[in-house]
Design a protein around this motif. Structure first.
Motif, short mmCIF file in Angstrom:
data_model
loop_
_atom_site.label_atom_id
_atom_site.label_comp_id
_atom_site.label_asym_id
_atom_site.label_seq_id
_atom_site.Cartn_x
_atom_site.Cartn_y
_atom_site.Cartn_z
N ILE A 173 0.82 -1.20 0.00
CA ILE A 173 0.00 0.00 0.00
C ILE A 173 0.86 1.26 0.00
CG2 ILE A 173 -0.17 0.05 2.52
CD1 ILE A 173 -2.94 0.96 -0.03
N GLN A 174 2.10 1.17 0.52
CA GLN A 174 2.98 2.34 0.55
C GLN A 174 3.51 2.74 -0.82
OE1 GLN A 174 2.99 0.20 3.11
NE2 GLN A 174 2.62 1.55 4.84
N THR A 175 3.40 1.86 -1.81
CA THR A 175 3.89 2.17 -3.15
C THR A 175 2.78 2.63 -4.09
OG1 THR A 175 3.61 -0.13 -3.88
CG2 THR A 175 5.72 0.47 -2.89
N ILE A 176 1.53 2.57 -3.66
CA ILE A 176 0.40 2.94 -4.51
C ILE A 176 0.08 4.43 -4.33
CG2 ILE A 176 -1.97 2.37 -5.13
CD1 ILE A 176 0.04 0.11 -5.52
N TYR A 177 -0.23 5.10 -5.42
CA TYR A 177 -0.60 6.51 -5.36
C TYR A 177 -1.75 6.79 -6.30
CZ TYR A 177 1.68 7.32 -9.87
OH TYR A 177 2.02 7.29 -11.20
N SER A 178 -2.46 7.90 -6.03
CA SER A 178 -3.60 8.30 -6.85
C SER A 178 -3.31 9.63 -7.54
CB SER A 178 -4.85 8.43 -5.97
OG SER A 178 -5.94 8.96 -6.70
N ASP A 182 -1.59 15.28 -5.14
CA ASP A 182 -0.26 15.63 -5.62
C ASP A 182 0.86 15.16 -4.70
OD1 ASP A 182 -1.29 16.84 -7.84
OD2 ASP A 182 -1.31 18.85 -6.99
N SER A 183 0.52 14.63 -3.54
CA SER A 183 1.55 14.16 -2.64
C SER A 183 2.15 12.86 -3.16
CB SER A 183 0.97 13.95 -1.24
OG SER A 183 -0.16 13.10 -1.29
N SER A 184 3.34 12.54 -2.66
CA SER A 184 4.06 11.36 -3.14
C SER A 184 3.48 10.08 -2.55
CB SER A 184 5.54 11.47 -2.78
OG SER A 184 5.69 11.58 -1.37
N ALA A 185 3.81 8.97 -3.20
CA ALA A 185 3.35 7.67 -2.70
C ALA A 185 3.94 7.39 -1.33
CB ALA A 185 3.76 6.56 -3.68
N SER A 189 -1.79 11.15 3.23
CA SER A 189 -2.98 11.37 2.42
C SER A 189 -3.12 10.30 1.33
CB SER A 189 -2.94 12.76 1.79
OG SER A 189 -1.74 12.95 1.07
N GLN A 190 -2.01 9.88 0.72
CA GLN A 190 -2.08 8.86 -0.33
C GLN A 190 -2.50 7.51 0.24
OE1 GLN A 190 -2.02 8.93 -3.48
NE2 GLN A 190 -0.89 10.72 -4.19
N ILE A 191 -1.93 7.12 1.38
CA ILE A 191 -2.29 5.83 1.97
C ILE A 191 -3.76 5.81 2.34
CG2 ILE A 191 -1.92 4.36 3.99
CD1 ILE A 191 0.99 5.13 3.93
N CYS A 194 -5.96 5.76 -0.98
CA CYS A 194 -5.90 4.47 -1.68
C CYS A 194 -6.62 3.38 -0.90
CB CYS A 194 -4.44 4.08 -1.90
SG CYS A 194 -3.53 5.17 -3.03
N ALA A 195 -6.45 3.36 0.43
CA ALA A 195 -7.13 2.35 1.24
C ALA A 195 -8.64 2.54 1.21
CB ALA A 195 -6.61 2.41 2.68
N ALA A 196 -9.10 3.79 1.25
CA ALA A 196 -10.53 4.05 1.22
C ALA A 196 -11.14 3.64 -0.12
CB ALA A 196 -10.80 5.53 1.49
N THR A 197 -10.43 3.88 -1.23
CA THR A 197 -10.93 3.47 -2.54
C THR A 197 -11.01 1.96 -2.67
OG1 THR A 197 -9.96 5.47 -3.52
CG2 THR A 197 -10.55 3.68 -5.02
N LEU A 198 -9.98 1.26 -2.19
CA LEU A 198 -10.00 -0.20 -2.24
C LEU A 198 -11.09 -0.77 -1.35
CD1 LEU A 198 -6.15 -0.89 -2.13
CD2 LEU A 198 -7.67 -1.13 -4.11
N LEU A 199 -11.32 -0.13 -0.21
CA LEU A 199 -12.39 -0.58 0.68
C LEU A 199 -13.75 -0.44 0.02
CD1 LEU A 199 -13.32 -1.50 3.55
CD2 LEU A 199 -13.50 0.92 4.11
#
Length: 455
Positions: A173-178, A182-185, A189-191, A194-199
């Protein structure tokens, strides 16, 4: 130019603030706030697959049809045990562990398991060729498993929607970004996004998703604490990287209990489930040795026996040393203080070293009696009587309290051929001794030396 929207996030708990703060109001940590770009004013969400997810509507309770989904067999009995009987469809499972402990190996074996499930393995840390090399080493082939090396969340969700797999593995999950952030993977905020979208996708489609999370230097799962609140199940993969045995422990489980553990052995061709942990945690010696005691422990519904090793020697320096491996050092200091107060042993002049076989980390208070017995044995340099194991919790006044699920511990000791087990005398009336084993009941720590050295 487009206006940039920024915010400050706590790296420990994920608390959001409009400006920088020295101390986090949520977790109390100092100097943990970092600035991150949330979104630009002109940026628009490009999650193409979001429109393909079916929208839900409110329903009355009697309108909701009861699900007839059965738990999914992961192909590994130890994983099924920790999950509470198998993987629940539509669940989001977080797997954490130290670097090199075997998280990616375990997740790839789950994806390649011969359970006739269509699986999508998404890797953001390795290329497809590297995963093929690891799969060849494991020696498992599954035609239903697809490998996808990608880190952009929008592309991952699009492929999940197109392929419609039964199980999805995200490493990590630490390597996934949306694109909408604009923040980095790996940022807070990215974690969280991404977790909320997958949920959301898992709940709306019934797809089970495994996500792998990194571990910080203090042993907690990296990223915001909200990540552990979002997921349904949190699994901790732990063990000594220099040892071949690993423990899969449930920390959170919305669909089952959290006191079960799974035991694995790391081999050249991957992880192997250990059905009988007692046999690997007990050593066989040609002659009895001092400082070694066998304790009957229980994690969840599974009892097992584990070897406790203690070394007591004269303190070479002014301050005696206290060292433990796999056991709480503060609890060991408490047990030593009880020995000094109630039995009269001069522990303030001794160095004490404690170790549990197999590199296991044990928090069972029912092993207090075994720890104390190993210390007493090493203190007097006298081995315990042959075929003796122990199960009991010790209080500050020296009383021996019953260990949880004592009957299961006694049955496991009898199954492995032990002839005598020392337990608390407060529950012996309700205990039934299996054939071939004798129950020795004690009520205080002062009775332990006689019971453990009795022939």
């Amino acid at each position: 130019m487009a206006k940039v929207k920024k915010a400050y996030f706590c790296r420990d708990c994920g608390y959001e603030a409009p400006k920088w703060l020295g101390k986090c109001p949520s977790c109390g940590a100092w100097n943990t706030f970092s600035e991150e770009v949330i979104a630009r004013e002109s940026a628009t969400p490009s999650l193409a697959a979001a429109s393909q997810i079916e929208r839900s509507r409110p329903m009355r309770l009697d309108e909701i049809r009861e699900s007839n989904h059965r738990r999914i067999d992961t192909g590994y009995s130890e994983v099924n045990r920790v999950l509470g009987g198998g993987l629940v469809p539509g669940s989001l499972v977080l797997l954490g562990g130290e670097p090199g402990i075997g998280k990616s190996t375990l997740s790839l074996q789950l994806a390649l398991a011969e359970n006739k499930l269509k699986t999508l393995y998404v890797s953001g840390e390795e290329s497809a060729e590297q995963i093929r090399m690891r799969a060849d080493r494991i020696g498992i082939r599954n035609e239903e498993c697809m490998i996808y090396a990608e880190t952009l969340l929008e592309n991952i969700v699009t492929q999940i929607v197109e392929q419609k797999p039964d199980v999805v593995v995200i490493d990590s999950i630490q390597t996934i970004y949306s694109e909408i952030l604009d923040s980095s993977a790996g940022s807070v905020s990215q974690i969280r996004e991404c977790a909320a979208t997958l949920l959301k996708y898992a709940k709306t489609t019934g797809t089970a998703i495994f996500i792998i999370g990194h571990i910080t230097k203090d042993g907690t799962i990296a990223g915001p604490k909200i990540l552990e609140h979002i997921v349904d199940v949190v699994l901790q993969f732990e063990g000594d990287s220099n040892n071949c045995y690993r423990i899969l422990r449930g920390i959170k489980n919305r669909f089952g209990a959290t006191f079960e553990i799974g035991v694995f052995e790391m081999l050249d061709n991957g992880l192997r489930s250990v059905e009988n942990p007692s046999e690997i945690l007990l050593s066989h010696y040609e002659e009895p040795l001092s400082g070694i005691a066998v304790g009957a422990s229980a994690d969840g519904l599974r009892p097992y026996l584990i070897e406790v090793q203690a070394l007591v020697s004269n303190a070479a320096y002014g301050t005696p040393q206290r060292s433990t491996t796999g056991f709480d050092s503060r609890r060991m200091n408490m047990l030593l203080a009880v020995l000094e107060k109630r039995v009269g042993m001069k522990m303030f002049q001794k160095d004490v070293f404690l170790n549990f076989a197999g590199g296991f980390k044990v928090a069972d208070t029912g092993l207090d009696l075994a720890v104390v017995a190993a210390v007493i044995s090493s203190y007097f340099d006298r081995p315990l009587s042959e075929g003796v194991c122990l199960a009991g919790e010790m209080g500050l006044s020296g009383e021996i309290r019953p260990a949880p699920r004592t009957e299961q511990r006694i049955s496991e000791a009898a199954r492995l051929g032990f002839r005598r087990i020392i337990v608390s005398g407060y529950i012996t009336k309700s205990l039934k001794a299996p054939k071939g084993i004798e129950i020795v009941a004690i009520n205080s720590i002062a009775e332990l030396p006689k019971a453990m050295f009795m022939e």
